[in-house]
Design an enzyme around this catalytic site. Structure first.
Site, PDB file in Angstrom:
ATOM      1  CB  ALA A 156      -0.935  -0.008   1.207  1.00 50.42           C
ATOM      2  CE1 TYR A 157       5.519   5.520   2.593  1.00 45.60           C
ATOM      3  CE2 TYR A 157       7.206   4.010   1.785  1.00 45.60           C
ATOM      4  CZ  TYR A 157       6.835   5.267   2.243  1.00 45.60           C
ATOM      5  OH  TYR A 157       7.777   6.263   2.335  1.00 45.60           O
ATOM      6  CB  VAL A 158       5.258   0.376  -2.873  1.00 46.39           C
ATOM      7  CG1 VAL A 158       5.573   0.371  -4.365  1.00 46.39           C
ATOM      8  CG2 VAL A 158       6.531   0.137  -2.076  1.00 46.39           C
TER       9      VAL A 158
END
Length: 248
Positions: A156-158
């Site tokens: 999700a962060y990427v």
């Protein structure tokens, strides 16, 4: 907001400028003679302490606040910088949050919260910067080298940081003819509270050994790349600069 007079110096606004990479960027640009707007979302005391440190050393700085994802609050922050200094030359967007979990397990509320700050926040800041940065200026986003290392739990962060890179790449082309560069710095593992939170010593040591330089990055390492893009790098445009010690 702390008040200072208008300036003939180049002016930089740094979002998330009161801590971590943002603080290192503020300090580096202050050393280069920039007038600084130190943006904060929640920690007013840290931002004002940094402003006092810069002004005590003979520099110029103000603190401005606002939710990066709120166009009205950020519009007011940009207004405050222009009122204090007469214009804006460089905008560096370091504000961001990171929540790590496998895709199968991630709380979707965390997904929404992270994407609101990292994607919408980047878009709002980029929109304001595109309208206000003066000719000869620069817009710099901060992403992550994990966009190309595919580490588990970073999905999700990427996804949010890949969007940050895409926004910058397209904005660079949209600003044709305005003499404004738009680039992204993509750090590797950097010893900031954002990175260190929740990691045990073995995990931290693993990341440190992952680079040929065999250490974690320091915020000042990233600040050097930002200073390059904010100043002499006028022929670097629409690029992602991987500042990661050689991380594959």
């Amino acid at each position: 907001m702390t008040s200072t007079p208008r300036t003939t110096r180049r002016v930089a606004l740094v979002t998330g400028g009161s801590g971590g990479i943002g603080k290192a960027v503020v300090e580096r640009l202050a050393a280069d003679g920039f007038a600084l707007a130190v943006h904060y979302a929640g920690n007013k005391a840290k931002a004002e302490a940094l402003v006092e440190e810069i002004t005590a050393a003979g520099g110029q700085a103000i603190a401005v606040s606002g939710d990066v994802a709120d166009e009205h609050e950020m519009g007011a922050a940009f207004d405050a910088v222009e009122t204090a200094f007469g214009g804006i030359d460089v905008v560096i967007n370091t504000a961001g949050i990171m929540v790590l979990a496998p895709i199968a397990d991630l709380d979707l509320d965390d997904l929404d919260r992270m994407h609101r700050t990292n994607i919408r926040g980047t878009f709002v800041v980029a929109q304001q910067a595109a309208r206000r940065v003066r000719r000869g200026g620069a817009i710099i986003n901060v992403s992550t080298s994990v966009t190309r290392t595919q580490l588990p739990a970073y999905g999700a962060y990427v996804a949010s940081k890949a969007a940050v890179q895409s926004i910058a790449l397209i904005l660079a082309r949209e600003l044709r003819g305005k003499d404004i560069t738009v680039n992204t710095v993509a750090p590797g593992p950097v010893a900031t509270p954002l990175f260190l939170e929740g990691k045990d010593e073995a995990t931290i040591a693993h990341f440190a050994q992952a680079t040929p330089l065999e250490r974690l990055g320091e915020p000042r390492d990233v600040a050097e790349s930002v200073a390059f893009l904010a100043g002499p790098a006028r022929w670097v445009n629409g690029q992602v600069l991987y500042t990661n010690g050689g991380l594959a």
